[in-house]
Scaffold this active site. Structure first.
Site, PDB file in Angstrom:
ATOM      1  CD  GLU A   1      45.332  37.764  28.787  1.00  0.00           C
ATOM      2  OE1 GLU A   1      44.358  38.349  29.298  1.00  0.00           O
ATOM      3  OE2 GLU A   1      46.479  37.798  29.267  1.00  0.00           O
TER       4      GLU A   1
ATOM      5  CG  ASP B   1      37.283  37.067  30.779  1.00  0.00           C
ATOM      6  OD1 ASP B   1      37.503  36.639  29.618  1.00  0.00           O
ATOM      7  OD2 ASP B   1      37.178  38.277  31.046  1.00  0.00           O
TER       8      ASP B   1
ATOM      9  CB  SER C   1      43.252  63.848  41.433  1.00  0.00           C
ATOM     10  OG  SER C   1      44.293  63.397  40.581  1.00  0.00           O
TER      11      SER C   1
ATOM     12  CB  ALA D   1      50.373  50.515  31.040  1.00  0.00           C
TER      13      ALA D   1
ATOM     14  CG  ASP E   1      41.142  44.169  35.460  1.00  0.00           C
ATOM     15  OD1 ASP E   1      41.707  43.085  35.196  1.00  0.00           O
ATOM     16  OD2 ASP E   1      40.858  45.017  34.606  1.00  0.00           O
TER      17      ASP E   1
END
Ligand code: ADP
Ligand code: MG
Length: 377
Positions: free
Chosen positions: A31, A34, A65, A119, A169
């Site tokens: 964490e 990066d 959607s 989240a 991600d």
């Protein structure tokens, strides 16, 4: 989910679509590494965005959607950017493919997902990767390599969604593999798969649902500290620094910057320790390093908060194998590695104790390490 999408596609657009999916992600350890040129250690999860897609013979994209019960239509030129935020993720992916010389023609799509929004599980990367993978398969004979697909998602965030994110991600969502985590070197972008079939354990996120907004951007301050120390040590980033180098230069570094560097340099080693441990199937060491990361994020990097420290304390008290903040800090989730036998007890304790102190329960997301972007047959 697939059957539902199939039915909805028929009623909205008609015809037989092809199905694609991509996943959200967790980061087990690594964490605030990066931007220091270090390692992250993510994996894709069993929560995904799935889309039913079909070429429509026009130069327009038509979307529905399911989760938002909303439709949107747009053209493929830069000026056609839709107003809706959710649609701009898909528009961005189309544009980034076209900008790279790839092909996108008009299509219809119905999509839905179960990655919780906001989240810390990166629902936006799942959405981008799902469409990037699909459009590569449908219109580009899969000629765009997987790393470029991840970069297409990242550029979408930068250029169409106003989010200045790193590559982790989208990388995790595109490259994810069942029962494997990936060590990504944020400097060279080399990566390696490590087995993570945590038999007898569960991975669970506890979302504190708190977000502390701070006045002076703490993220930028942490980055500045790291850059100052790197400069003092004569290295490009803290990736190249060792504890010995830091100790030797201690009197030239402020107390605060010193603590920040202790965390970052320690975190690099903790990721490597976890990689070794996983190769031996040693989950006790994995868990130990997760706790040490939490401690570092809380005491040295100072990006935790009362609520996250409390969740970490509860995990410790319950004998949970590993627990730490996941993400940038100041709120959000903890990620916990829990023995099956302890799971129900831990969740009950965490809910009851957290609720008694803060007036609401943390939201529980159990995750299983799964495949990333794929065509769904
Ligand atoms: P996260 O941390 O989950 O990536 P973001 O704010 O970056 O949170 O992205 C969330 C956004 O992604 C949503 O506001 C929405 O625009 C889009 N999104 C994610 N999942 C879905 C979904 N299932 N349906 C529609 N839009 C979605
Ligand atoms: Mg996001």
């Amino acid at each position: 989910m697939k059957e539902k999408l199939k039915t909805l596609f028929e009623s909205h657009f008609g015809g037989t679509p092809t199905f694609y999916a991509s996943s959200g992600r967790i980061n087990l350890i690594g964490e605030h590494t990066d931007y220091n040129g270090g390692f992250v250690f993510p994996g894709a999860i069993d929560k995904c965005i799935m889309a039913a897609i079909k070429e429509n013979g026009t130069d327009k994209v038509r979307l529905y959607s399911v989760d938002l019960d909303a439709s949107c239509e747009f053209g493929l030129n830069e000026a056609d950017k839709p107003q809706e935020q959710w649609a701009s993720y898909i528009f961005g992916v189309c544009r980034e493919i076209i900008k790279r010389g790839g092909t996108v023609r008009g299509f219809d799509a119905v999509f839905s997902g179960n990655v919780p929004l906001g989240a810390g599980l990166s629902s936006s990367a799942a959405l981008e990767s799902c469409f990037a993978f699909a459009l590569n398969d449908m219109f580009n004979d899969n000629k765009i390599d997987k790393f470029e697909l991840a970069k297409i998602g990242q550029s979408t965030e930068h250029n169409y969604c106003g989010v200045n994110c790193g590559i982790m991600d989208q990388f995790a969502s595109v490259f994810g593999k069942k029962d494997h985590l990936m060590r990504l070197d944020c400097r060279s972008l080399e990566y390696k798969y490590y087995p993570f079939a945590a038999k007898g354990y569960k991975l669970v996120l506890l979302d504190s649902k708190v977000k502390h907004e701070l006045v002076d951007s703490p993220y930028n301050k942490r980055r500045a500290s790291c850059e100052r120390v790197a400069q003092t040590l004569g290295v490009e980033t803290l990736r190249d620094a060792t504890m010995e180098m830091l100790e030797a230069a201690k009197d030239k570094i402020s107390e605060e910057d010193y603590k920040r560097a202790v965390y970052v340099i320690g975190e690099k080693q903790r990721v490597l320790d976890v990689c070794d441990a996983l190769e031996r199937g040693d989950f006790e060491t994995v868990g130990d390093r997760m706790y040490k990361t939490h401690e570092g994020l809380s005491k040295d990097y100072e990006v935790s908060c009362e609520e996250l420290d409390y969740l970490n304390d509860i995990a410790r008290e319950c004998g949970v194998t590993g627990s730490r903040i996941m993400g940038g800090g100041f709120g959000g989730c903890t990620i916990n590695l829990v023995k099956d036998a302890l799971y129900d007890h831990f969740i009950a304790e965490a809910k009851a104790k957290f609720n008694a102190r803060y007036g609401h329960e943390p939201v529980v997301h159990e995750v299983i390490i799964s495949d990333g972007a794929r065509r769904v047959e």
